[in-house]
Design a protein around this motif. Structure first.
Motif, mmCIF file in Angstrom:
data_model
loop_
_atom_site.group_PDB
_atom_site.id
_atom_site.type_symbol
_atom_site.label_atom_id
_atom_site.label_comp_id
_atom_site.label_asym_id
_atom_site.label_seq_id
_atom_site.Cartn_x
_atom_site.Cartn_y
_atom_site.Cartn_z
ATOM 1 N N ALA A 159 0.816 -1.225 -0.052
ATOM 2 C CA ALA A 159 0.043 -0.129 0.038
ATOM 3 C C ALA A 159 0.789 1.363 0.014
ATOM 4 N N TYR A 336 -7.677 -4.313 -0.548
ATOM 5 C CA TYR A 336 -6.958 -4.260 0.387
ATOM 6 C C TYR A 336 -7.645 -4.194 1.640
ATOM 7 N N GLN A 340 -4.820 -0.798 5.487
ATOM 8 C CA GLN A 340 -4.325 -0.362 4.180
ATOM 9 C C GLN A 340 -4.723 0.839 3.511
#
Length: 693
Positions: A159, A336, A340
Motif C-alpha cells: 500500500a 486491500y 491499508q
C-alpha cells in the motif's frame, strides 16, 4: 553601559535577525515540541507545524519565514523528504506493482480534480483558470507523513509502495498543468514552451538515470576508505539534481526524488550510509521544513470575515473527501484491508510542497486571489494534522498485525533467534564478509552479529586478543552507525577450526559466514586445511563466501540448487537470505534448478523479490550453467552433505570447479542446516580440493 544594553536589546528585536539565535530557537523547537506533545499522544509532525504557527510571523513573530537561513533549511528539508522517499522505495516492489501505482495515480488525480472544479467554479464562483488550477492542487499531495511509516517499519508494505508511485505521477502531472495554465493565462498555449519542456525532461532523465549511477558507483569504489565523503557526495547529487530540474522548468522536488531513484540500488537500506542519510534528515532538515510550513499559516484571517472561513472550509472538505474516495476505490479494486486503505489515505491526504508551489505561483501570476491563498494555507495545516493522525494510527495497526502474524519454525529462526557468526582470519581483509552479514541480518533479531577470532594457545595469547580487537574497531563503528549490534568474540584454542566449531555451538549460532578457501584449502591463513572439518562438524547454515567486487556493483544473483533441495530443513532460511540480499542490493534473482523447486519458490511471497526461473537438470555437466551467467553476477550455489535428501555425488567437488570456471565472479556456497544423519561425519572426502574435470 547604555550601549551595552542597547546591543543586547537589539539582538532580541522581533523578528530575530541573529542567525545563531534563530538556529538555537529552531533546535529548541525540534527538541521540545515532540517531547511535550507526546504526552497527549499527538504526532511529532503536528507538533512541529503548530510550533511553526506559534513562532512564525503570524504568531509571536520570533522568526521570519523569509529569513535566508530558515528558507535554506526549509528547502533542504523539502528536497530531503522527496530524496529519502526515492531512496527507500523498494524498486522491486514498485516495478512489480507499477500497474497498481498507475491505477491509484489515476484515481488520486482525477477524483479530486473532478470534485474540486465544480466546487471552485459553481460554488465559490471563480473563473475557469482559477477553478482548474485550484482543483489541480487537490490532486497533489506531499509525503509529509512518510517518516511515520518509515519509523514504524511498514514502508515496504504494498500500500505504501503504490502510494509513493502515485504521488510522483500526480505531482508531475499537476506541475505540468501549472505550466500549461500559466501559458494559457498569458494569451494562449505556447507550442515552443511545450517543446522546450519535453526536451528538458528528456535531457534531465538521461543525465540522472544514465550518468549519475555510473559516476556514483565509481566514486563509492574509489573513496571506499573515506566514509564521510560518501555522505557529502550524496548531498551533492540531491541538490545538483534539484538544480537540473529547476533549469528544465520542473520543480526541484521532482529532481530530488529522481536522485533517490538513481542512487537506490547503490545504497542498501541496512548500510551505515543509509543510516547517516536518515539521521541528518530526521533530526534537522525535515523538522525545520515542517516548522517553516507552520510559519505560513495566518490563523487570524479566519476572523477577518466569513469569506476566508467559507473558502478554507470548502477547500479543506473537498481536498480530504477527494483523497478518501480515491483511497476507497483503490482498496475495493485491489482488495486491500481497511488499515491499508487508511495508510493510503493518510499518506496522500497531506498537502504541502507541490500545493505551496502551485498556489504561490498562481497567486503571483494574478490567477488566484488572497482568499484562495489564505484558505489554502489553512488547508495545509488541517490536512497535515488529519494525515498525521490517520497515518500514525494505521501504521501502528499495520506494524502490530505484522508482528502478530503466525510464524513458521523457519520464521522464528530468522527473526526471533537469528544469530550470525563471522570467523575472521585476517582483520585487515574482512570488509566484504562483515558487510554481507549486516545486509543479510534481519533488524528485528535481538541478537548481534559476532565477529570471532581464534588465537593460538601460547604465551602471547593475551597480546593477540588485544591486537585482534583493536584491528576490528573500525568495522564495529560502521555497524553501530547502521544501528546493528556487533560484538567481538576472541577465544583461545590449539586448533582454529575446532575453536570455530566450539564457539558456534556455545552461541547457538544459526548462520556461520566463512571465507572462501584457496586452491590449497587455506582459509585466509587461519583455518588452514580444516574448512572441511568445520563444515562437517557444525550443524548450522554455512555460507562459504568469496566476494570478488563491491556488493553494490552486482547486477544479478544467480542461484543454483540441486533437485529436492526444497525438502531440506534449511530451505526456507537460505531462500529468505537470498531474498534479503536481493532487496538490499535492489537486484533480481535468477534461479537455476529443478522445476519442482522453482514451483515451491514461486508459490512463496518472497517479499516482492523479482525471481526468474530457468530449468536446470544437467547435473552430469553442472558447469553448463555457465551459459546463463553474466559479468557482475553473484553466484550462489546450494550444496548438501552425503546422506541428505538433495545430495548427489557431484556436489563434493563442484565448489572447486566453480572457482576454476568462474575465478572472477563473486561466489557463495551454502550448506543449509540439515538433520544430523548417523555416520555423516565418517567420510574423509574433502569438499574443497583442486580437481580436473
Amino acid at each position: 553601559m547604555n550601549d551595552f544594553f542597547s546591543d543586547i536589546t537589539h539582538e532580541f528585536t522581533l523578528p530575530f535577525t541573529n542567525p545563531v539565535l534563530i538556529f538555537a530557537v529552531l533546535l529548541a523547537i525540534v527538541l521540545l515540541a515532540p517531547i511535550l506533545l507526546k504526552r497527549f499522544n499527538v504526532p511529532s509532525i503536528i507538533g512541529l507545524i503548530v510550533a511553526g504557527v506559534i513562532v512564525g510571523p503570524f504568531g509571536l513573530n520570533l522568526i521570519d519565514n523569509h529569513h535566508q537561513g530558515v528558507s535554506m533549511f526549509s528547502t533542504i528539508g523539502l528536497l530531503y523528504i522527496m530524496f529519502i522517499v526515492g531512496l527507500e522505495l523498494d524498486l522491486n516492489e514498485f516495478i512489480a506493482n507499477k500497474n497498481k501505482s498507475l491505477v491509484f495515480g489515476f484515481f488520486t488525480f482525477v477524483i479530486p480534480l473532478s470534485i474540486g472544479f465544480p466546487v471552485c467554479h459553481y460554488l465559490l464562483g471563480y473563473d475557469l483558470n482559477a477553478s482548474f488550477l485550484t482543483a489541480s492542487m487537490f490532486a497533489t499531495h506531499t509525503l509529509v507523513t512518510y517518516p511515520i511509516v518509515s519509523r514504524l517499519g511498514v514502508a515496504k508494505n504494498q500500500a505504501v509502495a503504490i502510494t509513493v508511485g502515485g504521488t510522483i505521477l500526480t505531482d508531475t502531472a499537476v506541475l505540468i498543468i501549472l505550466a500549461l495554465i500559466l501559458s494559457n493565462n498569458g494569451g494562449g498555449l505556447n507550442i515552443i514552451f511545450l517543446l522546450k519542456l519535453l526536451i528538458s525532461l528528456t535531457l534531465f532523465s538521461v543525465i540522472v538515470f544514465l550518468f549519475i549511477p555510473r559516476i556514483a558507483k565509481w566514486f563509492f569504489q574509489k573513496a571506499e576508505g573515506e566514509k564521510y565523503l560518501h555522505y557529502i557526495f550524496v548531498l551533492f547529487v540531491v541538490f545538483f539534481c534539484g538544480f537540473l530540474a529547476e533549469l528544465g522548468g520542473i520543480e526541484p522536488i521532482i529532481g530530488a526524488f529522481a536522485a533517490g531513484l538513481a542512487l537506490n540500488r547503490l545504497i542498501p537500506h541496512s548500510s551505515a550510509l543509509m543510516n547517516r542519510i536518515e539521521f541528518f534528515g530526521n533530526s534537522l532538515f525535515i523538522p525545520v521544513f515542517l516548522i517553516s510550513v507552520g510559519m505560513l499559516v495566518d490563523v487570524s484571517v479566519v476572523f477577518n470575515g466569513p469569506t476566508t472561513a467559507i473558502v478554507a472550509l470548502a477547500l479543506t472538505v473537498t481536498a480530504i473527501s477527494g483523497k478518501w474516495v480515491a483511497a476507497f476505490f483503490t482498496q475495493v479494486i485491489f482488495k486491500y484491508s481497511v488499515t491499508q486503505r487508511n495508510i493510503i489515505f493518510g499518506l496522500s491526504s497531506s498537502h504541502a510542497a507541490a500545493t505551496i508551489a502551485v498556489i504561490i505561483v498562481g497567486y503571483n501570476a494574478g490567477i488566484l486571489d488572497e482568499y484562495i491563498l489564505n484558505g489554502i494555507i489553512i488547508l495545509i495545516l488541517l490536512t497535515c494534522i488529519v494525515a498525521s493522525l490517520v497515518t500514525q494510527k494505521s501504521a501502528r495497526e499495520l506494524a502490530i498485525s505484522q508482528e502478530n502474524a503466525p510464524l513458521s519454525q523457519s520464521d522464528l529462526g530468522a527473526f526471533a533467534q537469528e544469530k550470525i557468526l563471522v570467523p575472521i582470519a585476517n582483520p585487515s581483509n574482512i570488509g566484504h564478509h562483515v558487510e554481507l552479514a549486516l545486509l543479510m541480518k534481519d533488524k528485528r533479531s535481538v541478537n548481534s552479529v559476532s565477529l570471532l577470532g581464534v588465537v593460538p594457545n601460547n604465551e602471547e595469547a593475551e597480546k593477540n586478543i588485544v591486537s585482534f580487537r583493536k584491528q576490528l574497531k573500525e568495522f564495529v563503528q560502521n555497524a553501530v552507525a547502521a544501528e546493528i549490534d556487533v560484538d567481538i568474540i576472541t577465544t583461545i584454542d590449539h586448533n582454529a577450526a575446532s575453536g570455530i566449531v566450539r564457539t558456534a555451538r556455545e552461541l547457538m549460532t544459526d548462520i556461520v559466514i566463512l571465507g572462501w578457501p584457496g586452491k590449497t584449502g587455506v582459509l585466509e591463513k587461519l583455518l588452514g586445511d580444516k574448512v572441511d572439518l568445520i563444515i562437517k562438524n557444525v550443524d548450522k547454515n554455512m555460507f562459504i563466501c568469496h566476494i570478488e567486487q563491491e556488493l553494490i556493483t552486482h547486477k544479478r544473483i544467480v542461484v543454483i540448487s540441486p533437485p529436492l533441495v526444497e525438502r531440506e530443513l534449511g530451505f526456507d532460511l537460505w531462500l529468505q537470505k537470498v531474498v534479503k540480499l536481493s532487496q538490499e542490493l535492489s537486484i533480481p534473482v535468477l534461479h537455476l534448478g529443478h522445476p519442482d523447486t522453482q514451483a515451491v519458490i514461486s508459490a512463496k511471497k518472497n517479499g516482492g523479490a523479482p525471481f526468474t526461473f530457468k530449468p536446470f537438470v544437467e547435473w552430469h555437466d553442472p558447469l553448463s550453467c555457465g551459459d546463463y551467467i553474466k559479468e557482475d553476477d553473484m553466484i550462489i550455489f546450494v550444496s548438501a552433505h552425503q546422506g541428505y535428501i538433495s545430495y548427489i555425488s557431484i556436489l563434493d567437488r563442484l565448489p572447486t570447479r566453480l572457482e576454476e570456471r568462474f575465478p572472477h565472479h563473486s561466489r557463495i556456497v551454502i550448506y543449509p542446516k540439515q538433520r544430523v544423519v548417523e555416520g555423516l561425519l565418517e567420510s574423509d572426502d574433502s569438499l574443497f580440493v583442486p580437481s580436473n574435470f
